[in-house]
Design a protein around this motif. Structure first.
Motif, PDB file in Angstrom:
ATOM      1  N   SER A  81      45.633  35.156  32.918  1.00 20.99           N
ATOM      2  CA  SER A  81      45.537  36.613  33.052  1.00 20.99           C
ATOM      3  C   SER A  81      44.220  37.036  33.695  1.00 20.99           C
ATOM      4  CB  SER A  81      45.677  37.270  31.679  1.00 20.99           C
ATOM      5  OG  SER A  81      44.662  36.805  30.791  1.00 20.99           O
ATOM      6  N   VAL A  82      43.126  36.366  33.364  1.00 10.77           N
ATOM      7  CA  VAL A  82      41.828  36.732  33.932  1.00 10.77           C
ATOM      8  C   VAL A  82      41.805  36.451  35.424  1.00 10.77           C
ATOM      9  CG1 VAL A  82      39.336  36.285  33.879  1.00 10.77           C
ATOM     10  CG2 VAL A  82      40.645  36.318  31.740  1.00 10.77           C
ATOM     11  N   LYS A  83      42.256  35.267  35.806  1.00  9.01           N
ATOM     12  CA  LYS A  83      42.250  34.901  37.229  1.00  9.01           C
ATOM     13  C   LYS A  83      43.217  35.768  38.035  1.00  9.01           C
ATOM     14  CE  LYS A  83      40.822  30.078  36.627  1.00  9.01           C
ATOM     15  NZ  LYS A  83      41.204  28.660  36.838  1.00  9.01           N
ATOM     16  N   ILE A  84      44.360  36.088  37.458  1.00  9.57           N
ATOM     17  CA  ILE A  84      45.337  36.925  38.167  1.00  9.57           C
ATOM     18  C   ILE A  84      44.748  38.313  38.422  1.00  9.57           C
ATOM     19  CG2 ILE A  84      47.518  38.172  37.885  1.00  9.57           C
ATOM     20  CD1 ILE A  84      48.630  35.641  36.528  1.00  9.57           C
ATOM     21  N   TYR A  85      44.164  38.897  37.385  1.00 13.30           N
ATOM     22  CA  TYR A  85      43.585  40.232  37.559  1.00 13.30           C
ATOM     23  C   TYR A  85      42.468  40.206  38.595  1.00 13.30           C
ATOM     24  CZ  TYR A  85      40.402  44.092  36.796  1.00 13.30           C
ATOM     25  OH  TYR A  85      39.558  45.155  37.004  1.00 13.30           O
ATOM     26  N   GLU A  86      41.572  39.241  38.485  1.00 13.15           N
ATOM     27  CA  GLU A  86      40.439  39.206  39.409  1.00 13.15           C
ATOM     28  C   GLU A  86      40.880  38.953  40.843  1.00 13.15           C
ATOM     29  OE1 GLU A  86      37.570  36.456  37.863  1.00 13.15           O
ATOM     30  OE2 GLU A  86      36.679  37.972  36.532  1.00 13.15           O
ATOM     31  N   TRP A  87      41.917  38.133  41.029  1.00 15.10           N
ATOM     32  CA  TRP A  87      42.381  37.876  42.401  1.00 15.10           C
ATOM     33  C   TRP A  87      42.916  39.157  43.036  1.00 15.10           C
ATOM     34  CZ3 TRP A  87      46.617  38.461  45.472  1.00 15.10           C
ATOM     35  CH2 TRP A  87      46.553  37.829  46.713  1.00 15.10           C
ATOM     36  N   VAL A  88      43.748  39.898  42.313  1.00 20.08           N
ATOM     37  CA  VAL A  88      44.305  41.144  42.858  1.00 20.08           C
ATOM     38  C   VAL A  88      43.183  42.149  43.101  1.00 20.08           C
ATOM     39  CG1 VAL A  88      45.875  43.070  42.454  1.00 20.08           C
ATOM     40  CG2 VAL A  88      46.533  40.768  41.750  1.00 20.08           C
TER      41      VAL A  88
ATOM     42  N   GLU B 274      33.632  39.091  39.015  1.00 20.29           N
ATOM     43  CA  GLU B 274      34.206  37.886  38.411  1.00 20.29           C
ATOM     44  C   GLU B 274      33.577  37.664  37.037  1.00 20.29           C
ATOM     45  OE1 GLU B 274      33.456  34.896  41.332  1.00 20.29           O
ATOM     46  OE2 GLU B 274      35.173  35.468  42.577  1.00 20.29           O
ATOM     47  N   TYR B 275      34.395  37.671  36.004  1.00 21.87           N
ATOM     48  CA  TYR B 275      33.950  37.446  34.636  1.00 21.87           C
ATOM     49  C   TYR B 275      34.859  36.390  34.013  1.00 21.87           C
ATOM     50  CZ  TYR B 275      31.509  41.921  35.274  1.00 21.87           C
ATOM     51  OH  TYR B 275      30.711  42.939  35.739  1.00 21.87           O
ATOM     52  N   PRO B 276      34.365  35.696  33.021  1.00 22.18           N
ATOM     53  CA  PRO B 276      35.210  34.680  32.361  1.00 22.18           C
ATOM     54  C   PRO B 276      36.200  35.287  31.371  1.00 22.18           C
ATOM     55  CG  PRO B 276      33.022  34.716  31.361  1.00 22.18           C
ATOM     56  CD  PRO B 276      32.974  35.662  32.533  1.00 22.18           C
ATOM     57  N   TYR B 277      36.216  36.594  31.267  1.00 22.88           N
ATOM     58  CA  TYR B 277      37.091  37.275  30.304  1.00 22.88           C
ATOM     59  C   TYR B 277      37.444  38.652  30.862  1.00 22.88           C
ATOM     60  CZ  TYR B 277      32.405  39.031  29.332  1.00 22.88           C
ATOM     61  OH  TYR B 277      31.145  39.542  29.468  1.00 22.88           O
ATOM     62  N   LEU B 278      38.331  39.336  30.173  1.00 24.89           N
ATOM     63  CA  LEU B 278      38.705  40.694  30.555  1.00 24.89           C
ATOM     64  C   LEU B 278      37.796  41.680  29.830  1.00 24.89           C
ATOM     65  CD1 LEU B 278      42.600  40.338  30.319  1.00 24.89           C
ATOM     66  CD2 LEU B 278      41.192  40.286  32.383  1.00 24.89           C
ATOM     67  N   LEU B 279      37.311  42.678  30.574  1.00 25.91           N
ATOM     68  CA  LEU B 279      36.353  43.616  29.997  1.00 25.91           C
ATOM     69  C   LEU B 279      36.979  44.479  28.917  1.00 25.91           C
ATOM     70  CD1 LEU B 279      34.368  44.748  33.175  1.00 25.91           C
ATOM     71  CD2 LEU B 279      33.773  42.974  31.512  1.00 25.91           C
ATOM     72  N   GLY B 280      38.268  44.800  29.071  1.00 24.74           N
ATOM     73  CA  GLY B 280      38.942  45.587  28.041  1.00 24.74           C
ATOM     74  C   GLY B 280      38.762  47.084  28.158  1.00 24.74           C
ATOM     75  N   THR B 281      38.008  47.530  29.153  1.00 24.74           N
ATOM     76  CA  THR B 281      37.803  48.962  29.372  1.00 24.74           C
ATOM     77  C   THR B 281      37.977  49.265  30.851  1.00 24.74           C
ATOM     78  OG1 THR B 281      35.424  48.631  29.689  1.00 24.74           O
ATOM     79  CG2 THR B 281      36.177  49.164  27.457  1.00 24.74           C
TER      80      THR B 281
END
Length: 998
Positions: free
Chosen positions: A263-270, A485-492
């Protein structure tokens, strides 16, 4: 039927592919060999033109008589003289026509065609006889009339009869208030600030969250350890489902897998790879957004949701109103320096947006927006270690909001000044200018060429001396996404959410762009085509409208006109094919196809009659837009849609299809081949190529003029045309008519970064001129070889030819139309277009007379809105486009592909494959590399001519946009620059066709 002709097909294919020997371009050699005899054919055609057929002479005589009798300014004696003259021509043609009827009847009997076909022939002959008898009776009564009043009465009866029985007009009327090349009228909408206002847009059942059962938890102790809070809705199967917009294609699944279904990589790629486009509503869908690497908030959200769902992660849309600092909006929208220009740009694309002021200045922007929520295993890893089925929270993700790093290019206009006024003075001193009558001609093309070349050399020298290692991106400037690019989702979310409106699993139909296709033969059509599809369903797909035989009997008529196999086994040659077909004997039915599959079929009609083809574009943020065309039954049309960008994948995939078809043909493997594999792909790729090349030129123009320009859903048609000879209003025969490009919907959103409206107007004029030039240039590129070039005509080229022949070119407006219009020696229907356009406040550029060029007769005329730069670039006949007048294809190949297809399929198929060997690269790749600065120095040098041209054009625009007399000097700029435009386009796309890697 395909099997029935398999031996003929094999013989023709073998002959066609063995005309020359060896090499990858065997088909090309065959095509070249066929056209080496052009001179001989042209001589033969000249002889044929001198001895016109009887039906053509008959048609010309009746039309000339109708026109003469309708001329109320002519006295009765002159009209009687014309009546006598045309009567003689009609009587001379009549015996030959009857002889043709007898020959046709014999052919039909010999072929043992069904009684139904024989009855059609009998009825048409009777139709001819009855109407000819009426005309003869009318003429006889005119001749016997004793008084002028009696003559007048009988002449009027004759005229009325000829009006009633004339062939219907094939001229498409122009709506001067909806010019094809324009910016749309948008309705500014304020962002909604109440949740219930959003919910009204979603009918019950459209949003899964509203119908979702709430979770009830009973506990006597602590809920610690339960990851779901009581107000979190559990996801449903709908949050994993494929929809119209969320397409789980192999490409989507492959990309999700490439990103580890993470999920993290998918979000960051888009977020880090998809460029934002400020339009509103679902346009492309997920798969097309993946291909084009750009999209609005709806499309980018659809892509993210598709990738997440492909990875097994539940995801849904959210719509609401957000607030952002104005500097962030200016950057996001395209690097604006004027805040209101940025907001106008967003509004023009359909996004509800408004300014928020503080201390009298714009400080923030409030706008409606769409983002994503994913059901993520968020606690405690914040999504870094998501496990499907273990989600605990809906986490907001916005893939479309981002910031960019902009780097300025070289300011060519300031670095190498161009004296536009001095140049205009030079042109005026050499041209013939009649101020009183409002025309220009004889503009010195040599001076133009020399001036352009000199300026281009100056620009090139400047760049080489000051920026010796400059790439193309260095010259024009770059735009790069600021990656996160972060190793996690910020959530906000990265902004303030003013209102979270609606949450939904699928986009409602009211927020999708749609396109309705309608084909009908008039009010009495019992079964017209009328079908609506959303644009995400059509994105990247080939759309064609063609005709097939209505019944086996109609197919049998066509077969009876085909040559029989040779007894000695030698191949059938194109010269053996008929030059025309009897239209009145053949019924055909329209078929609308998407990617080769029939979507809808219409009512049978007679070959050669005219039908109405209407496309209605639905935009969720503005009024519907209707495009109406006249189509000749038997023609073949491909509709190329541009939904924002032509992707490289579209053209490379089409290239792969063509190469596969070529291999099948070379191997005499005809299984599964259809007319849509060949003629459909040929026409579609030409239309798509037009959009891709125009896109490249507009990209460079926007960079040069410092504007932001995006294209809204637009379309271009590339089609075969038929020449129809009619008798008493009914088609008798059809024959070769050539090809035409009709770009009748090119919609743009254009705003200058600094807010200067005049700059946006200049861009629209520049883009319009280039779009017109490409309408003949693109087909020429695809159909030509070095040894045997083909030629086309477009509006700007027709005016350039008129100038070279010394024909006056008028600028017509409300101050001079009363004196100019009577002097124009062109079709009355064109004059009507001009009158309507000028009445609506437009300015028209048109030649005094028609031109004759390579067998094409007509005129080009340009209609411009002086307030906006919107335009229509027209050819007589009502086409907003170009006409390809010299082609290698024989008429019968086209007509057979439009109906039955076997013999024509093979003869034409070879040429189709050859044509698309010439066009093998997508220009979209060049655009992406231009933005990232990856162009080579060689390519940068090659593009200097185009940059120089656009710089000059932008400079000269100021000279002819004089508010006191707008566009008066347009011919001075347009005509001479046209030739230079053509040369630069040929150079640029010669580079692309040669396969040079940037």
């Amino acid at each position: 039927m395909f099997r029935k002709h398999s031996r003929i097909i094999a013989g023709i294919a073998l002959g066609f592919f063995t005309w020359t020997s060896g090499g990858v371009f065997t088909v090309a050699h065959a095509a070249v060999d066929a056209v080496k005899k052009r001179n001989a054919r042209e001589k033969q055609q000249q002889v044929q033109r001198k001895s016109e057929g009887a039906e053509e002479r008959f048609g010309k005589a009746t039309e000339a008589l109708r026109v003469a009798l309708a001329d109320t300014k002519a006295d009765l004696d002159k009209r009687k003289e014309q009546l006598k003259l045309q009567k003689a021509a009609i009587e001379a043609a009549d015996p030959e026509i009857r002889k043709e009827f007898a020959a046709t009847e014999k052919r039909l009997r010999d072929a043992k065609l069904p009684a139904e076909i024989m009855e059609r022939h009998r009825k048409f002959v009777k139709h001819y006889d009855d109407n000819l008898a009426v005309l003869k009776g009318n003429i006889e009564r005119v001749e016997k009339a004793q008084t002028k009043e009696e003559v007048k009465v009988e002449v009027e009866k004759t005229r009325h009869f000829l009006e009633k029985t004339k062939a219907p007009s094939r001229h498409q009327k122009l709506d001067p208030n909806n010019l094809p090349h324009r910016q749309p009228k948008f309705k500014k909408r304020e962002p909604r600030m109440k949740k219930e206002e959003f919910e009204r847009d979603f009918a019950k059942g459209k949003s899964a969250w509203r119908d979702q059962k709430r979770i009830m938890v009973a506990s006597t102790g602590s809920l610690a350890g339960l990851l779901l809070s009581s107000n979190v809705n559990l996801p449903t199967a709908a949050d994993l489902a494929e929809t119209i917009d969320v397409q789980l294609t192999p490409e989507i699944k492959a990309k999700a897998l490439e990103l580890g279904n993470n999920s993290v990589k998918i979000y960051e790629w888009v977020r880090n790879n998809i460029e934002f486009v400020p339009t509103w509503g679902s346009i492309q869908g997920a798969n097309m957004t993946l291909q084009t690497r750009q999209g609005n908030a709806f499309d980018t959200s659809s892509l993210l949701i598709a990738l997440l769902r492909a990875a097994g992660i539940h995801a849904r849309y959210v719509m609401g109103t957000i607030e952002l600092p104005i500097d962030k909006v200016m950057n996001w929208a395209g690097g604006f320096t004027d805040p209101m220009a940025a907001l106008d740009f967003m509004n023009s694309g359909g996004t509800p947006a408004t300014a928020l002021t503080e201390g009298g200045k714009v400080a923030k922007a409030r706008l409606e927006h769409v983002w994503v929520e994913a059901f993520i295993n968020y606690i405690p890893s914040r999504g870094a270690k998501h496990i499907n089925g273990k989600g605990d929270s809906w986490i907001p993700l916005d893939p479309s909001y981002k910031q960019y790093n902009y780097s300025n290019g070289i300011n060519v206009k300031n670095a190498v000044p161009f004296d536009g006024q001095g140049y205009m003075d030079q042109l005026q001193s050499t041209a013939t200018i009649n101020e009183s009558q409002g025309y220009v001609t004889g503009v010195n093309s040599t001076l133009v060429q020399q001036t352009m070349q000199d300026y281009q050399t100056q620009v090139q020298n400047y760049i080489q001396q000051n920026y010796p290692n400059a790439t193309f991106g260095d010259v024009l400037g770059k735009k790069d996404i600021v990656k996160q690019e972060y190793p996690y989702l910020l959530g906000t979310l990265p902004y303030r959410t003013a209102v979270k409106g609606s949450t939904f699993t699928t986009i409602p139909g009211s927020l999708r762009h749609k396109l309705t296709f309608a084909v009908d033969g008039g009010a009495y059509d019992e079964d017209p085509i009328n079908i609506t599809k959303s644009l995400p369903e059509l994105a990247g797909k080939k759309i064609t409208l063609s005709y097939s035989p209505a019944t086996p009997q109609d197919e049998a008529v066509i077969n009876s006109y085909l040559p029989k196999p040779h007894a000695d086994g030698t191949p059938i040659q194109p010269s053996e094919l008929p030059s025309s077909l009897p239209a009145y004997l053949i019924n055909v039915k329209p078929e609308l196809r998407v990617d080769g599959q029939i979507l809808a079929t219409g009512s049978p009609v007679t070959l050669g009659v005219i039908e109405n083809f209407t496309m209605t574009f639905f935009d969720p943020s503005s009024d519907n837009s209707v495009v109406t065309n006249i189509i000749t039954a038997g023609a073949y049309e491909a509709i190329g849609l541009n939904l924002g960008r032509i992707s490289q994948d579209q053209l490379t995939n089409l290239k792969a299809k063509l190469e596969a078809t070529k291999t099948k043909l070379q191997n005499n493997d005809f299984a599964g081949l259809s007319k849509d594999n060949l003629i459909g792909d040929l026409l579609y790729t030409t239309a798509l190529s037009y959009h891709a090349e125009l896109e490249t030129m507009n990209f460079i123009a926007a960079k040069t003029m410092e504007v932001n320009a995006i294209i809204l859903p637009s379309e271009t048609i590339f089609a075969t045309q038929l020449k129809v000879d009619s008798m008493w209003g009914i088609p008798k025969s059809v024959s070769q008519g050539g090809f035409n490009m009709d770009a009748d919907r090119l919609l743009y959103i254009v705003k200058a970064k600094g807010g200067n409206n005049e700059t946006a107007k200049k861009f629209m004029l520049s883009s319009g001129m280039i779009s017109s030039a490409l309408e003949h240039s693109v087909p020429e590129q695809l159909f030509s070889t070095q040894e045997n070039p083909v030629e086309g005509v477009s509006a700007v080229k027709a005016l350039q030819i008129a100038n070279d022949h010394g024909i006056p070119i008028y600028t017509v407006n409300q101050t001079n139309i009363a004196t100019v219009l009577p002097q124009l020696q062109i079709d009355q229907q064109v004059k009507t277009d001009i009158q309507n356009a000028v009445n609506a406040g437009k300015v028209v550029t048109v030649s005094k007379t028609n031109i004759t060029h390579k067998g094409w007769i007509g005129c080009g005329y340009i209609i411009i809105n002086p307030e906006t730069g919107a335009g229509a670039y027209m050819l007589s006949g009502g086409l907003n486009g170009g006409w390809l007048i010299l082609v290698l294809l024989s008429f019968i190949a086209v007509i057979l592909l439009s109906t039955l297809g076997p013999i024509g399929l093979i003869l034409l198929g070879a040429w189709v494959i050859f044509c698309f060997t010439l066009y093998i690269k997508s220009v979209n790749g060049y655009i992406e590399k231009a933005e990232s600065g990856e162009w080579s120095k060689e390519m940068a040098n090659d593009m200097i001519g185009v940059i120089s041209l656009l710089t000059i054009f932008g400079n000269l625009s100021s000279a002819f946009m004089n508010p006191e007399n707008p566009l008066k000097l347009l011919p001075m700029v347009l005509v001479p620059i046209s030739k230079y435009v053509f040369d630069q386009l040929a150079k640029l796309f010669g580079i692309i066709q040669s396969g040079r890697n940037p």
